[in-house]
Design an enzyme around this catalytic site. Structure first.
Site, PDB file in Angstrom:
ATOM      1  N   ARG A 104       0.792  -1.251   0.012  1.00  0.00           N
ATOM      2  CA  ARG A 104      -0.316  -0.040   0.352  1.00  0.00           C
ATOM      3  C   ARG A 104       1.096   1.049  -0.321  1.00  0.00           C
ATOM      4  O   ARG A 104       1.979   1.436   0.968  1.00  0.00           O
ATOM      5  CB  ARG A 104      -0.643  -0.073   1.583  1.00  0.00           C
ATOM      6  CG  ARG A 104      -2.395  -0.687   1.352  1.00  0.00           C
ATOM      7  CD  ARG A 104      -2.955  -0.259   2.348  1.00  0.00           C
ATOM      8  NE  ARG A 104      -2.143  -0.507   3.284  1.00  0.00           N
ATOM      9  CZ  ARG A 104      -3.418   0.205   4.771  1.00  0.00           C
ATOM     10  NH1 ARG A 104      -4.870   0.477   4.282  1.00  0.00           N
ATOM     11  NH2 ARG A 104      -3.079  -0.065   5.732  1.00  0.00           N
ATOM     12  N   THR A 108      -1.061   7.315  -0.368  1.00  0.00           N
ATOM     13  CA  THR A 108      -2.226   7.967  -1.251  1.00  0.00           C
ATOM     14  C   THR A 108      -3.476   6.149  -0.746  1.00  0.00           C
ATOM     15  O   THR A 108      -4.579   5.869  -0.636  1.00  0.00           O
ATOM     16  CB  THR A 108      -2.155   7.187  -3.085  1.00  0.00           C
ATOM     17  OG1 THR A 108      -1.682   6.024  -2.642  1.00  0.00           O
ATOM     18  CG2 THR A 108      -1.694   8.482  -3.091  1.00  0.00           C
ATOM     19  N   ASP A 200      -1.646  -3.743  12.610  1.00  0.00           N
ATOM     20  CA  ASP A 200      -1.191  -4.174  11.344  1.00  0.00           C
ATOM     21  C   ASP A 200      -0.944  -5.557  11.291  1.00  0.00           C
ATOM     22  O   ASP A 200      -0.338  -6.396  12.054  1.00  0.00           O
ATOM     23  CB  ASP A 200       0.341  -3.403  10.937  1.00  0.00           C
ATOM     24  CG  ASP A 200       0.425  -4.137   9.801  1.00  0.00           C
ATOM     25  OD1 ASP A 200       0.514  -5.006   9.290  1.00  0.00           O
ATOM     26  OD2 ASP A 200       0.588  -3.248   9.231  1.00  0.00           O
ATOM     27  N   ASP A 203       2.351  -7.438  10.738  1.00  0.00           N
ATOM     28  CA  ASP A 203       3.535  -7.341  11.910  1.00  0.00           C
ATOM     29  C   ASP A 203       3.091  -8.037  13.424  1.00  0.00           C
ATOM     30  O   ASP A 203       3.831  -8.354  13.508  1.00  0.00           O
ATOM     31  CB  ASP A 203       3.540  -5.640  12.865  1.00  0.00           C
ATOM     32  CG  ASP A 203       4.423  -5.014  11.069  1.00  0.00           C
ATOM     33  OD1 ASP A 203       4.806  -5.934  10.750  1.00  0.00           O
ATOM     34  OD2 ASP A 203       4.178  -3.450  11.432  1.00  0.00           O
TER      35      ASP A 203
HETATM   36  N1  URA Z   1      -3.935  -4.375   7.029  1.00  0.00           N
HETATM   37  C1  URA Z   1      -3.945  -4.303   8.721  1.00  0.00           C
HETATM   38  O1  URA Z   1      -3.123  -5.840   8.532  1.00  0.00           O
HETATM   39  N2  URA Z   1      -4.330  -3.867   9.808  1.00  0.00           N
HETATM   40  C2  URA Z   1      -4.997  -2.570   9.385  1.00  0.00           C
HETATM   41  O2  URA Z   1      -6.513  -2.593  10.091  1.00  0.00           O
HETATM   42  C3  URA Z   1      -6.150  -2.080   7.788  1.00  0.00           C
HETATM   43  C4  URA Z   1      -5.548  -2.885   6.528  1.00  0.00           C
END
Ligand code: URA
Length: 209
Positions: A104, A108, A200, A203
């Site tokens: 990502r 943006t 995330d 992570d």
């Molecule tokens: N990707 C993730 O890992 N967590 C989110 O909250 C949104 C996208």
């Protein structure tokens, strides 16, 4: 919404609640993601076609159903989707595995593809695309576009948690795709994180934070 299935199984809900807890460590997080993928896969694959085969039991010969026809491809969206692959291959060990790498743009939030390798040919396979989080829908839409460009016809997507915005977008762009969601969360925040979410997912699966 046709083709959208929100799971309400208590085991899935319970495991998602543990995932949300910021004190849940990497090892437990990874195990839970895999277990949820098994539970979701069990439901998402309930329409796999069967055919009767002849089997000799210790008692007699009988005709008994086994999975037939469509072969499966699991396609994780890198990197967090990798955490769900073993859950699906536990159910269908013969499944082939493709990979789609998207990142990502931090400004943006638009997805960019950096890697793609799918089983060839893909058109006869049932494709199960996996990613723990459906946020804006941008990555999922790009991944499904890519699978379709390569000839993929029969596609199911599995997400542990979805934001309403992403679910709506994905379904609008790809109404033919069956979407399975473990839990539908409240909303996205201004950094495109799902709220309340779990942070995330990549992570937390790989312990990179
Ligand atoms: N990707 C993730 O890992 N967590 C989110 O909250 C949104 C996208």
């Amino acid at each position: 919404m046709d083709n959208v299935f929100i799971m309400d199984h208590p085991l899935i809900q319970h495991k998602i609640s543990i995932l949300r807890n910021k004190e849940t460590g990497t090892n437990e997080f990874r195990k839970l993601i895999e277990e949820i993928a098994v539970l979701m896969g069990f439901e998402a694959l309930r329409d796999l076609p069967l055919e009767d085969v002849e089997v000799e039991t210790p008692i007699e010969t009988c005709r008994t159903p086994m999975i037939s026809g469509k072969k499966l491809a699991v396609v994780p969206v890198l990197r967090a989707g990798l955490g769900m692959v073993n859950g699906i291959t536990t159910l269908v060990p013969s499944a082939k595995i493709g990979h789609i790498g998207l990142y990502r743009d931090p400004v943006t939030h638009e997805p960019h593809e950096y890697y793609c390798k799918l089983p060839d040919p893909i058109d006869q396979r049932l494709i199960v695309m996996v990613d723990p989080m459906l946020a804006t829908g941008g990555s999922a839409i790009s991944a499904v576009n890519f699978i379709k460009q390569h000839g993929g016809k029969s596609i199911k997507c599995m997400f542990v948690i979805a934001a309403p915005e992403g679910l709506k977008r994905l379904h609008e762009v790809h109404p033919d795709v069956q979407i399975y969601v473990g839990h539908l969360d409240r909303e996205l925040n201004d950094r495109a994180y799902i709220c309340p979410g779990l942070g995330d997912a990549g992570d937390r699966i790989f312990g990179t934070k």
